[in-house]
Design an enzyme around this catalytic site. Sequence first.
Site, PDB file in Angstrom:
ATOM      1  N   CYS A 122     -31.416 -63.074   8.110  1.00 22.22           N
ATOM      2  CA  CYS A 122     -31.349 -62.372   6.822  1.00 22.22           C
ATOM      3  C   CYS A 122     -29.963 -62.252   6.200  1.00 22.22           C
ATOM      4  CB  CYS A 122     -31.907 -60.966   6.976  1.00 22.22           C
ATOM      5  SG  CYS A 122     -33.676 -60.953   7.154  1.00 22.22           S
ATOM      6  N   ALA A 166     -47.223 -66.156   9.766  1.00 26.36           N
ATOM      7  CA  ALA A 166     -47.306 -65.434  11.046  1.00 26.36           C
ATOM      8  C   ALA A 166     -45.973 -65.517  11.772  1.00 26.36           C
ATOM      9  CB  ALA A 166     -48.426 -66.029  11.898  1.00 26.36           C
TER      10      ALA A 166
HETATM   11  C1  UDX Z   1     -31.274 -57.187   9.824  1.00 29.95           C
HETATM   12  C2  UDX Z   1     -31.386 -55.751   9.275  1.00 29.95           C
HETATM   13  O1  UDX Z   1     -30.801 -54.848  10.222  1.00 29.95           O
HETATM   14  C3  UDX Z   1     -32.834 -55.408   9.003  1.00 29.95           C
HETATM   15  O2  UDX Z   1     -32.927 -54.131   8.402  1.00 29.95           O
HETATM   16  C4  UDX Z   1     -33.429 -56.453   8.071  1.00 29.95           C
HETATM   17  O3  UDX Z   1     -34.813 -56.197   7.871  1.00 29.95           O
HETATM   18  C5  UDX Z   1     -33.256 -57.850   8.637  1.00 29.95           C
HETATM   19  O4  UDX Z   1     -31.875 -58.103   8.922  1.00 29.95           O
HETATM   20  P1  UDX Z   1     -31.646 -58.317  12.195  1.00 29.95           P
HETATM   21  O5  UDX Z   1     -31.039 -59.524  11.568  1.00 29.95           O
HETATM   22  O6  UDX Z   1     -32.924 -58.463  12.951  1.00 29.95           O
HETATM   23  O7  UDX Z   1     -31.928 -57.207  11.079  1.00 29.95           O
HETATM   24  O8  UDX Z   1     -30.606 -57.681  13.234  1.00 29.95           O
HETATM   25  P2  UDX Z   1     -29.361 -56.670  13.142  1.00 29.95           P
HETATM   26  O9  UDX Z   1     -29.512 -55.686  14.223  1.00 29.95           O
HETATM   27  O10 UDX Z   1     -29.165 -56.149  11.791  1.00 29.95           O
HETATM   28  O11 UDX Z   1     -28.128 -57.611  13.545  1.00 29.95           O
HETATM   29  C6  UDX Z   1     -27.675 -58.663  12.722  1.00 29.95           C
HETATM   30  C7  UDX Z   1     -26.437 -59.302  13.324  1.00 29.95           C
HETATM   31  O12 UDX Z   1     -25.309 -58.429  13.258  1.00 29.95           O
HETATM   32  C8  UDX Z   1     -26.575 -59.672  14.807  1.00 29.95           C
HETATM   33  O13 UDX Z   1     -25.985 -60.929  15.036  1.00 29.95           O
HETATM   34  C9  UDX Z   1     -25.813 -58.572  15.527  1.00 29.95           C
HETATM   35  O14 UDX Z   1     -25.335 -58.974  16.793  1.00 29.95           O
HETATM   36  C10 UDX Z   1     -24.688 -58.340  14.533  1.00 29.95           C
HETATM   37  N1  UDX Z   1     -24.075 -56.994  14.665  1.00 29.95           N
HETATM   38  C11 UDX Z   1     -24.822 -55.870  14.445  1.00 29.95           C
HETATM   39  C12 UDX Z   1     -22.717 -56.879  14.975  1.00 29.95           C
HETATM   40  O15 UDX Z   1     -22.021 -57.882  15.152  1.00 29.95           O
HETATM   41  N2  UDX Z   1     -22.162 -55.631  15.051  1.00 29.95           N
HETATM   42  C13 UDX Z   1     -22.878 -54.478  14.850  1.00 29.95           C
HETATM   43  O16 UDX Z   1     -22.294 -53.390  14.925  1.00 29.95           O
HETATM   44  C14 UDX Z   1     -24.261 -54.611  14.526  1.00 29.95           C
HETATM   45  P1  ADP Z   2     -39.861 -64.487   8.759  1.00 30.15           P
HETATM   46  O1  ADP Z   2     -38.702 -64.239   9.679  1.00 30.15           O
HETATM   47  O2  ADP Z   2     -39.557 -64.131   7.324  1.00 30.15           O
HETATM   48  O3  ADP Z   2     -41.136 -63.880   9.243  1.00 30.15           O
HETATM   49  P2  ADP Z   2     -40.688 -67.101   9.756  1.00 30.15           P
HETATM   50  O4  ADP Z   2     -40.013 -68.402   9.537  1.00 30.15           O
HETATM   51  O5  ADP Z   2     -40.663 -66.520  11.130  1.00 30.15           O
HETATM   52  O6  ADP Z   2     -40.064 -66.084   8.698  1.00 30.15           O
HETATM   53  O7  ADP Z   2     -42.215 -67.194   9.319  1.00 30.15           O
HETATM   54  C1  ADP Z   2     -42.699 -67.766   8.157  1.00 30.15           C
HETATM   55  C2  ADP Z   2     -44.057 -68.407   8.469  1.00 30.15           C
HETATM   56  O8  ADP Z   2     -44.681 -68.782   7.227  1.00 30.15           O
HETATM   57  C3  ADP Z   2     -44.000 -69.690   9.303  1.00 30.15           C
HETATM   58  O9  ADP Z   2     -44.764 -69.516  10.491  1.00 30.15           O
HETATM   59  C4  ADP Z   2     -44.603 -70.792   8.391  1.00 30.15           C
HETATM   60  O10 ADP Z   2     -45.363 -71.748   9.100  1.00 30.15           O
HETATM   61  C5  ADP Z   2     -45.466 -69.961   7.447  1.00 30.15           C
HETATM   62  N1  ADP Z   2     -45.752 -70.600   6.153  1.00 30.15           N
HETATM   63  C6  ADP Z   2     -44.892 -71.202   5.295  1.00 30.15           C
HETATM   64  N2  ADP Z   2     -45.542 -71.624   4.172  1.00 30.15           N
HETATM   65  C7  ADP Z   2     -46.843 -71.264   4.330  1.00 30.15           C
HETATM   66  C8  ADP Z   2     -48.031 -71.397   3.515  1.00 30.15           C
HETATM   67  N3  ADP Z   2     -47.983 -71.972   2.298  1.00 30.15           N
HETATM   68  N4  ADP Z   2     -49.197 -70.917   4.010  1.00 30.15           N
HETATM   69  C9  ADP Z   2     -49.253 -70.314   5.226  1.00 30.15           C
HETATM   70  N5  ADP Z   2     -48.175 -70.146   6.030  1.00 30.15           N
HETATM   71  C10 ADP Z   2     -46.988 -70.604   5.607  1.00 30.15           C
END
Ligand code: UDX
Ligand code: ADP
Length: 480
Positions: free
Chosen positions: A272, A9
């Site tokens: 990511c 979650a």
């Molecule tokens: C990213 C991808 O965009 C998304 O598709 C994927 O599912 C998960 O990873 P996220 O990490 O949530 O999403 O944010 P994003 O908007 O991509 O920004 C990532 C980082 O890059 C941030 O720290 C942001 O501030 C930075 N960034 C982004 C820059 O420094 N310059 C830019 O022009 C855009």
């Molecule tokens: P993401 O950004 O990919 O959604 P998070 O760290 O926010 O990652 O969420 C991952 C979640 O998965 C955490 O809340 C964690 O407690 C849960 N989790 C990890 N292992 C298990 C498991 N075996 N069963 C159920 N939940 C789990």
Amino acid sequence: MVKICCIGAGYVGGPTMAVIALKCPSIEVAVVDISVSRISAWNSDQLPIYEPGLDEVVKECRGKNLFFSTDIEKHVSEAHIIFVSVNTPTKTRGLGAGKAADLTYWESAARMIADVSKSNKIVVEKSTVPVKTAEAIEKILTHNSKGIKYQILSNPEFLAEGTAIQDLFKPDRVLIGGRETPEGQKAIQALKDVYAHWVPEDRIITTNLWSAELSKLAANAFLAQRISSVNAMSALCEATGADVSQVSHAVGKDSRIGPKFLNASVGFGGSCFQKDILNLVYICECNGLPEVANYWKQVIKVNDYQKNRFVNRIVSSMFNTVSGKKIAILGFAFKKDTGDTRETPAIDVCKGLLGDNARLSIYDPQVTEDQIQRDLSMNKFDWDHPIHLQPMSPTAVKQVSVAWDAYEATKDAHCLCILTEWDEFKTLDYQRIFDNMRKPAFVFDGRNVVNVDNLREKGFIVYSIGKPLDPWLKDMPAVA
Ligand code: UDX
Ligand code: ADP
């Protein structure tokens, strides 16, 4: 009634399932997690993550066809489709340490599915995992199947935090990878039917399993690469007197390049980009492709260089010492409109300044003091383990205090650093801030938020990433 269960979650599982529940009233969605506190938060008025628009979606569906529960086994055994969205940290020890994904949580989720299932299941990978993880999971499930049939799909999530709800409502594309067998195709169709409730058919792309897994890594690597490219340009702009915003604008007008994701910054963060590139690098190395691995590694190196450069700019401008000086940090989240601090550049910048004995006063509209202290005392990569496995009460970093607003943070400070592009930082009363700071008063803008000329008129010495340098900074070394 079709039943969906999502294991995990978190930032991905919570919002994605809430939107599926909203758009598919005929489907029952259960989100389960081992963290009792996380599930309680999802069932309360204070959701565990801050995401614009999320509260409304959850309120609309919770208790109707959206449920949050710790009764993992019940919901998994009843579900037709199981999404797995658990943590996939970078390994910190053993084979592939510092690069490869740690699939411990994934594997334990898969074994649990095998243990409790009494009917055929479609198991969907939602967390970013290395290519061929689906195959490994398939093996665990089929070797423990007790006659039950499993189909594994990869359905990577492309939402970005801060805009997650909009991204889920109107995705550029939904990607579904599956086996090329008749059973595999049937499973793909079942998942397609879910998304077809609100996503136009031509935006739903189907591929084989491995292509879907690799596409997610590739998409994030390309996005991160754009940021490292513009950040590399920002260093050159500072050295030569060009303005990186003007360069980005001119470059982005080329329709083949496009204007998005070209903002120079103190560095990219988030859960990511770095993790996925490290994964990609590891896969390349394992497949005997060191040149390709090195190519992608460079994206991370430039990101680290950018954070170091920023710290060095601060220290060298302030007479080469920040020891005992109060420094205001405005913004700690990895980007605006989120309280998420995973891999935020603020962690490295703050640690760099603390390494030089600075005193930090930090303000972020969404990040709690506990989270900041936790982040500044945690080891690299430890953040991606389930909350209950993280150290409970980290020893507070003494030189760090957390302020209620930007004015308190900057009072008597020698400099202020903007590390997140929160809108409110654009409209602060900078005259009031200047009057209450030590002199000379410095601004280090890591997000190109402030109007440099206005601030210089007020008396600030201003550094803004990739902009022509303040005369004060001209002969100061930026790179150690
Ligand atoms: C990213 C991808 O965009 C998304 O598709 C994927 O599912 C998960 O990873 P996220 O990490 O949530 O999403 O944010 P994003 O908007 O991509 O920004 C990532 C980082 O890059 C941030 O720290 C942001 O501030 C930075 N960034 C982004 C820059 O420094 N310059 C830019 O022009 C855009
Ligand atoms: P993401 O950004 O990919 O959604 P998070 O760290 O926010 O990652 O969420 C991952 C979640 O998965 C955490 O809340 C964690 O407690 C849960 N989790 C990890 N292992 C298990 C498991 N075996 N069963 C159920 N939940 C789990």
